[in-house]
Motif scaffolding. Structure first.
Motif, PDB file in Angstrom:
ATOM      1  N   LYS A 218       4.165   5.343  -8.249  1.00  0.00           N
ATOM      2  CA  LYS A 218       3.704   5.297  -9.615  1.00  0.00           C
ATOM      3  C   LYS A 218       2.220   4.980  -9.569  1.00  0.00           C
ATOM      4  O   LYS A 218       1.375   4.502  -8.555  1.00  0.00           O
ATOM      5  CB  LYS A 218       4.038   4.053 -10.463  1.00  0.00           C
ATOM      6  N   VAL A 219       1.219   5.542 -10.394  1.00  0.00           N
ATOM      7  CA  VAL A 219      -0.031   5.372 -10.359  1.00  0.00           C
ATOM      8  C   VAL A 219      -0.538   3.965 -10.815  1.00  0.00           C
ATOM      9  O   VAL A 219       0.182   3.477 -11.760  1.00  0.00           O
ATOM     10  CB  VAL A 219      -0.909   6.215 -11.261  1.00  0.00           C
ATOM     11  N   THR A 220      -1.140   3.092 -10.034  1.00  0.00           N
ATOM     12  CA  THR A 220      -1.608   1.741 -10.571  1.00  0.00           C
ATOM     13  C   THR A 220      -2.927   1.450 -10.306  1.00  0.00           C
ATOM     14  O   THR A 220      -3.994   2.385 -10.019  1.00  0.00           O
ATOM     15  CB  THR A 220      -0.952   0.780  -9.269  1.00  0.00           C
ATOM     16  N   LEU A 221      -3.437   0.341 -10.978  1.00  0.00           N
ATOM     17  CA  LEU A 221      -4.792   0.323 -11.193  1.00  0.00           C
ATOM     18  C   LEU A 221      -5.254  -0.627  -9.827  1.00  0.00           C
ATOM     19  O   LEU A 221      -4.499  -1.639  -9.671  1.00  0.00           O
ATOM     20  CB  LEU A 221      -5.190  -0.605 -12.398  1.00  0.00           C
ATOM     21  N   SER A 222      -6.167  -0.490  -9.046  1.00  0.00           N
ATOM     22  CA  SER A 222      -6.619  -1.178  -7.871  1.00  0.00           C
ATOM     23  C   SER A 222      -8.236  -1.236  -7.761  1.00  0.00           C
ATOM     24  O   SER A 222      -8.852  -0.622  -8.402  1.00  0.00           O
ATOM     25  CB  SER A 222      -6.271  -0.331  -6.671  1.00  0.00           C
ATOM     26  N   GLU A 223      -8.552  -2.409  -7.036  1.00  0.00           N
ATOM     27  CA  GLU A 223     -10.042  -2.365  -6.651  1.00  0.00           C
ATOM     28  C   GLU A 223     -10.115  -2.074  -5.289  1.00  0.00           C
ATOM     29  O   GLU A 223      -9.381  -2.182  -4.391  1.00  0.00           O
ATOM     30  CB  GLU A 223     -10.340  -3.871  -6.836  1.00  0.00           C
ATOM     31  N   TYR A 224     -11.049  -1.193  -5.207  1.00  0.00           N
ATOM     32  CA  TYR A 224     -11.551  -0.415  -3.985  1.00  0.00           C
ATOM     33  C   TYR A 224     -12.922  -0.570  -3.264  1.00  0.00           C
ATOM     34  O   TYR A 224     -13.931  -0.591  -4.155  1.00  0.00           O
ATOM     35  CB  TYR A 224     -11.270   1.053  -3.976  1.00  0.00           C
ATOM     36  N   ASP A 225     -13.047  -0.856  -2.174  1.00  0.00           N
ATOM     37  CA  ASP A 225     -14.456  -1.125  -1.462  1.00  0.00           C
ATOM     38  C   ASP A 225     -14.730   0.103  -0.942  1.00  0.00           C
ATOM     39  O   ASP A 225     -14.170   0.675   0.144  1.00  0.00           O
ATOM     40  CB  ASP A 225     -14.115  -2.066  -0.270  1.00  0.00           C
TER      41      ASP A 225
END
Length: 604
Positions: A218-225
């Motif tokens: 599933k498409v999820t919301l994440s924080e990416y650096d």
């Protein structure tokens, strides 16, 4: 019929940035144009005068209104702007045959009150080069010499381009730069069948909020650096559905919410203030879905939109301080909610056990037994149906038809596995899912097996033609709008439009240059199987369609007539991919109603 499709009295309301005006779209000589009115007055004035094609998309920028328009449905959109008082109408990107997209409206960014960031494909058709556009003067400034042919651009909270992407065969590579003067360097390469989209930067303009299904279903919301090129953390997910959109508040510099489509529209909040506003509106307008459609810069006034499965959107003014709402517009007062049909989320199982989600709409006041039915597969096909008001569905239900919409495999929103299950399954397992929906209706006793029609547009139109060729005894009639009939000519005509993405299309649908795929494409091409068609057909298209060439309709109509199969044909010379103008819509739905009455509802 006209009540379901005629132009609204006052719709698409927006508040001006200074809060002194609101705007809306309304009919002028059969076309939707833009009107403006002071929030403190009752007198409105028209600021556009298009009598050739309705204006569909517009927004405020400073004290001007910006709107886009194409020519006859060719989807090469040009930007225009006009003052709030209707003066100084100006063409901003009037380049024939060239498309302009708004990359970032640069709202709530100090110093950018008169500027937009736009992408224009003047240099190379397949790529959008980024320009800064002054909406008052029309001045264009190229922001990046795009020798790499990037075609997606993402800005930070100051409106500076910091991310770009481009396809490479079956991969997509994202590039990042740490500041405006830096150079792009590769950040991440993903397979085309994975999703990695950037919602916004964080408050420090350092990390990014992404919607991604890399390494998960599933498409999820994440924080990416972007510097370490690693996911920092997963922020939110739903077990059953893909997340779709985030709301980041540039003024507050906060991630506000993430939204997605389940059986109905869903949302999860991270900001307590916005959540409180939404909850207050939800409590006030129970049984409706509520959207905050826009607000002024000072955040004193907002436009609130309410709707449900039986109600066309209604608009209200919202006062941020008092929390009060007052009705601003009811665009479709002639459509009585109590006379409309409920749309019910349903599920059924395909032959191989896969769960298929959909929506069933039944006529009001009629027992749900042995009804005439219209099967209505969606277009795309890489999209999905949603719960809410649907004029076509309500029109058909009002005429006594049960309407079934389904999200066959390959539809989006249900995870990667479900999406990929549709690869190279046009006319095959995707069509089986539609057929299984028909059988479910029959098993439930809802459908009269002899009075079932199939109607759709774009891919839904393809599904109509697949259906009447692969299951010729299933449907009493079919209505195919802007549909492809020959997979070879259709795919080859798409090559210039899809450009660097065409290899991905081949992987999802089929490659006409591949021997194995060619056999499969021949098997599903309706044009090669017209000898199997028994059902009468109604075919329609726009002469200027840039996605499905008119020839796709011409050739199957000619083949059907040659075989003596009953076929009606409607072509509109001022339309593209679907009918936009009111008169053409009236012609189409009037003809469709008569066609279905003759071949389905009144069939003995």
């Amino acid at each position: 019929m006209k009540d379901f499709f005629k132009n609204g009295n006052k719709t698409s309301l927006l508040i001006s940035p200074d809060g002194n005006y609101f705007s809306y779209r309304a009919d002028y000589r059969g076309m939707m144009n833009i009107f403006v009115q002071k929030t403190s007055d009752t007198v409105a004035w028209r600021v556009t005068n298009d009598t050739v094609r309705s204006i569909r998309r517009y927004f405020w920028k400073g004290n001007r209104i910006v709107f886009s328009q194409d020519i006859g449905g060719d989807e090469n959109y040009q930007l225009f702007s006009v003052n709030a008082d209707g003066s100084d109408l100006k063409g901003l990107t009037v380049f024939p045959g060239i498309n302009t997209n708004v990359i970032d409206a640069l709202t709530e960014i100090p110093g950018k009150e008169k500027e937009l960031l736009v992408g224009i494909n003047k240099r190379v058709r397949e790529c959008l080069d980024p320009y800064l556009l002054n909406v008052e003067t029309g001045e264009l400034k190229l922001l990046y010499t795009n020798k790499e042919n990037y075609n997606t651009w993402v800005t930070d909270n100051q409106g500076v381009i910091r991310l770009a992407s481009k396809p490479d065969g079956l991969d997509i590579t994202w590039y990042y730069k740490n500041n405006e003067k830096d150079v792009f360097s590769p950040m991440i390469t993903v397979s085309f069948d994975d999703q990695f989209t950037v919602g916004s930067f964080d408050k420090d303009n350092k990390n990014i909020y992404t919607l991604s299904n890399i390494g998960r279903d599933k498409v999820t919301l994440s924080e990416y650096d972007p510097l370490t090129k690693k996911e920092v953390k997963e922020i939110f997910s739903d077990n059953n559905y893909d997340l779709e959109k985030i709301f980041y508040d540039r003024k507050k510099k906060k991630l506000v919410s993430v939204s997605w489509t389940g059986e109905k529209n869903e949302r999860h909040f991270f900001d307590k203030e916005w959540e409180k506003i939404q909850k207050g509106l939800d409590d006030k307008f129970k049984d409706y879905s509520i959207i905050i459609g826009g607000y002024d810069d000072a955040r004193t006034k907002a436009i609130v939109v309410i709707y449900n499965d039986r109600t066309w959107p209604k608009f209200y003014f919202y006062n941020f301080k008092t929390k009060e709402t007052t009705e601003a517009a009811n665009p479709y007062p002639w459509c009585n909610e109590k006379q409309m049909s409920h749309t019910k989320p349903i599920t059924y199982r395909a032959k191989d056990g896969l769960v298929i989600h959909g929506y069933l709409t039944l006529p009001v006041g009629v027992e749900a037994k042995r009804l005439p039915v219209v099967i209505n597969p969606h277009g795309g096909p890489w999209t999905r149906d949603e719960w809410g008001i649907n004029p076509e569905v309500q029109f058909l239900a009002n005429r006594g038809y049960a309407v079934l919409q389904m999200d066959f495999r390959g539809s989006t929103g249900y995870g990667k596995k479900f999406y990929k299950a549709g690869f190279k399954q046009w006319g095959k397992k995707m069509q089986d899912d539609i057929t299984d929906g028909v059988e479910w209706l029959k098993k439930e006793g809802i459908a009269d097996a002899k009075r079932i029609a199939i109607y759709g547009g774009s891919y839904g139109g393809n599904a109509v033609l697949f259906g009447v060729t692969s299951t010729p005894d299933l449907y009493a009639a079919g209505v195919a709008d802007v549909a492809a009939s020959n997979m070879f000519t259709f795919i080859r005509s798409l090559a210039p439009e899809w450009g660097p993405y065409i290899k991905q299309f081949y992987e999802m649908v089929g490659d006409p240059n591949d021997p194995k795929d060619s056999v499969m494409l021949a098997e599903i091409s309706p044009l090669f199987h017209v000898d199997k068609i028994k059902s009468p057909l109604f075919i329609s298209c726009g002469a200027n369609d840039p996605r499905v060439n008119r020839a796709e309709s011409d050739q199957i109509v000619a083949a059907l007539k040659k075989r003596g199969v009953a076929v009606e044909y409607m072509v509109k010379n001022d339309e593209g991919h679907g009918f936009s103008n009111q008169k053409n819509q009236f012609d189409f739905y009037e003809a469709m109603e008569k066609f279905l009455d003759k071949h389905v509802k009144n069939k003995k």
